[in-house]
Every structure is written in C-alpha cells, then in structure tokens.
Design a protein around this motif. Sequence first.
Motif, PDB file in Angstrom:
ATOM      1  N   GLU A  15       7.473   7.026  15.201  1.00  0.00           N
ATOM      2  CA  GLU A  15       6.416   6.799  15.518  1.00  0.00           C
ATOM      3  C   GLU A  15       5.330   7.353  14.214  1.00  0.00           C
ATOM      4  OE1 GLU A  15       3.145   6.291  17.940  1.00  0.00           O
ATOM      5  OE2 GLU A  15       5.101   6.523  18.750  1.00  0.00           O
ATOM      6  N   GLU A  16       5.462   8.023  13.503  1.00  0.00           N
ATOM      7  CA  GLU A  16       4.875   8.424  12.123  1.00  0.00           C
ATOM      8  C   GLU A  16       4.804   7.245  11.320  1.00  0.00           C
ATOM      9  OE1 GLU A  16       2.694  10.617  11.595  1.00  0.00           O
ATOM     10  OE2 GLU A  16       2.905  11.824  13.121  1.00  0.00           O
ATOM     11  N   ASN A  17       6.147   6.683  11.255  1.00  0.00           N
ATOM     12  CA  ASN A  17       6.325   5.238  10.583  1.00  0.00           C
ATOM     13  C   ASN A  17       5.733   4.023  10.921  1.00  0.00           C
ATOM     14  OD1 ASN A  17       7.454   6.901   8.529  1.00  0.00           O
ATOM     15  ND2 ASN A  17       9.610   6.719   9.185  1.00  0.00           N
ATOM     16  N   GLY A  18       5.405   4.177  12.257  1.00  0.00           N
ATOM     17  CA  GLY A  18       4.808   2.977  12.930  1.00  0.00           C
ATOM     18  C   GLY A  18       5.817   1.914  13.358  1.00  0.00           C
ATOM     19  N   MET A  19       7.107   2.528  13.636  1.00  0.00           N
ATOM     20  CA  MET A  19       8.203   1.896  14.149  1.00  0.00           C
ATOM     21  C   MET A  19       8.717   1.904  15.667  1.00  0.00           C
ATOM     22  SD  MET A  19      10.604   2.425  10.755  1.00  0.00           S
ATOM     23  CE  MET A  19      10.228   1.854   8.907  1.00  0.00           C
ATOM     24  N   ALA A  20       7.919   2.967  16.018  1.00  0.00           N
ATOM     25  CA  ALA A  20       8.415   3.165  17.776  1.00  0.00           C
ATOM     26  C   ALA A  20       8.058   2.030  18.692  1.00  0.00           C
ATOM     27  CB  ALA A  20       7.849   4.249  18.210  1.00  0.00           C
ATOM     28  N   THR A  21       9.044   1.344  19.281  1.00  0.00           N
ATOM     29  CA  THR A  21       8.741   0.391  20.099  1.00  0.00           C
ATOM     30  C   THR A  21       9.747   0.715  21.420  1.00  0.00           C
ATOM     31  OG1 THR A  21      10.668  -1.212  19.428  1.00  0.00           O
ATOM     32  CG2 THR A  21       8.457  -1.475  18.209  1.00  0.00           C
TER      33      THR A  21
ATOM     34  N   THR B 240       0.699  -1.216  -0.134  1.00  0.00           N
ATOM     35  CA  THR B 240      -0.050   0.090  -0.129  1.00  0.00           C
ATOM     36  C   THR B 240       0.781   1.090  -0.073  1.00  0.00           C
ATOM     37  OG1 THR B 240      -1.716  -1.199   1.290  1.00  0.00           O
ATOM     38  CG2 THR B 240      -1.773   1.227   1.235  1.00  0.00           C
ATOM     39  N   VAL B 241       0.483   2.117  -0.736  1.00  0.00           N
ATOM     40  CA  VAL B 241       1.411   3.459  -0.959  1.00  0.00           C
ATOM     41  C   VAL B 241       0.759   4.564   0.225  1.00  0.00           C
ATOM     42  CG1 VAL B 241       1.790   5.814  -1.980  1.00  0.00           C
ATOM     43  CG2 VAL B 241       1.493   3.232  -3.401  1.00  0.00           C
ATOM     44  N   ARG B 242       1.945   4.739   1.003  1.00  0.00           N
ATOM     45  CA  ARG B 242       1.819   5.514   2.190  1.00  0.00           C
ATOM     46  C   ARG B 242       2.682   6.538   2.398  1.00  0.00           C
ATOM     47  NH1 ARG B 242       4.064   2.790   7.474  1.00  0.00           N
ATOM     48  NH2 ARG B 242       4.376   5.001   7.823  1.00  0.00           N
ATOM     49  N   SER B 243       2.771   7.670   3.222  1.00  0.00           N
ATOM     50  CA  SER B 243       3.752   8.499   3.441  1.00  0.00           C
ATOM     51  C   SER B 243       4.924   7.859   4.403  1.00  0.00           C
ATOM     52  CB  SER B 243       3.226   9.838   4.051  1.00  0.00           C
ATOM     53  OG  SER B 243       2.503   9.598   5.157  1.00  0.00           O
ATOM     54  N   TRP B 244       6.257   8.087   4.161  1.00  0.00           N
ATOM     55  CA  TRP B 244       7.091   7.961   5.025  1.00  0.00           C
ATOM     56  C   TRP B 244       7.818   9.023   5.515  1.00  0.00           C
ATOM     57  CZ3 TRP B 244       7.470   2.902   6.507  1.00  0.00           C
ATOM     58  CH2 TRP B 244       6.692   2.252   5.890  1.00  0.00           C
ATOM     59  N   TYR B 245       8.236   8.930   6.669  1.00  0.00           N
ATOM     60  CA  TYR B 245       9.071  10.266   7.285  1.00  0.00           C
ATOM     61  C   TYR B 245      10.253  10.014   7.850  1.00  0.00           C
ATOM     62  CZ  TYR B 245       4.195  11.662   7.928  1.00  0.00           C
ATOM     63  OH  TYR B 245       2.834  12.063   7.711  1.00  0.00           O
ATOM     64  N   PHE B 246      11.328  10.893   7.154  1.00  0.00           N
ATOM     65  CA  PHE B 246      12.883  10.654   7.377  1.00  0.00           C
ATOM     66  C   PHE B 246      13.275  12.007   7.321  1.00  0.00           C
ATOM     67  CE2 PHE B 246      11.616   8.970   3.339  1.00  0.00           C
ATOM     68  CZ  PHE B 246      12.733   9.681   2.604  1.00  0.00           C
ATOM     69  N   ASN B 247      14.823  11.901   7.570  1.00  0.00           N
ATOM     70  CA  ASN B 247      15.579  13.096   7.285  1.00  0.00           C
ATOM     71  C   ASN B 247      16.673  12.682   6.525  1.00  0.00           C
ATOM     72  OD1 ASN B 247      13.974  15.101   8.820  1.00  0.00           O
ATOM     73  ND2 ASN B 247      14.906  14.010  10.580  1.00  0.00           N
TER      74      ASN B 247
END
Length: 109
Positions: A86-92, A3-10
């Motif tokens: 958090e935005e990428n659903g990777m925060a654990t 699924t195409v979605r937005s990804w957040y990074f620098n």
Amino acid sequence: MGTVRSWYFNLVLDAPLTEEQASTLDHLDRFHDGALGLAERPGYSRFICIVWADTLTAAVADALSRFEDFPGVLVRSVEMGPIALEENGMATPAVVPAPPPPEGARSPV
C-alpha cells in the motif's frame, strides 16, 4: 532520473542474529540512520526498511549494500507485506499476500 521517494520493504535474514553479530550491529554507522530497523522474535530476524531512492530496485540495492560491513549475516529474502504494498502504491486486487507459514515452521532457504 525519477523522483526520489521513500520505499518500504523488509529484509529477512536466513538466521537470527548471534550475540556477537548484535554487538557488531551496535557499532555499524550505516545501520543507524533510521532507514533500517531490526525486528526480532525467537528464531527470526528481519530489518524493516524505509529507504529513499528513485526506484524500488535502487532502494533495495542501497539496503543490501549495508550488509557488506556485516560479516556472517545473510539476507534470505526481500519481502513486502500488505502495508508495504500500500505504501509503495503497489496494492491492487491482483496482489494477494502469501499465507503465513504454519506455527513453528521454518521457511525454506
């Protein structure tokens, strides 16, 4: 295909933009679609990225491909801070952000 979605990074640059590079950036259409935004402070430049793609890898590849038209500008690292994780659903609980460098210190290349 996912699924195409937005990804957040620098994308952190290896050096601040020069005046000439900043002028070049003003005329590069691939940097003016809202996906990459320049953030600067003295001695530091990065692009805050919100890129639509199937995967994080595809999003980073898309963002990096834009630099082919931007001579002399090198990306030092791809980073995700706590908000991006958090935005990428990777925060654990197992993901701990790196401590900031000491004041005035320059990160190694």
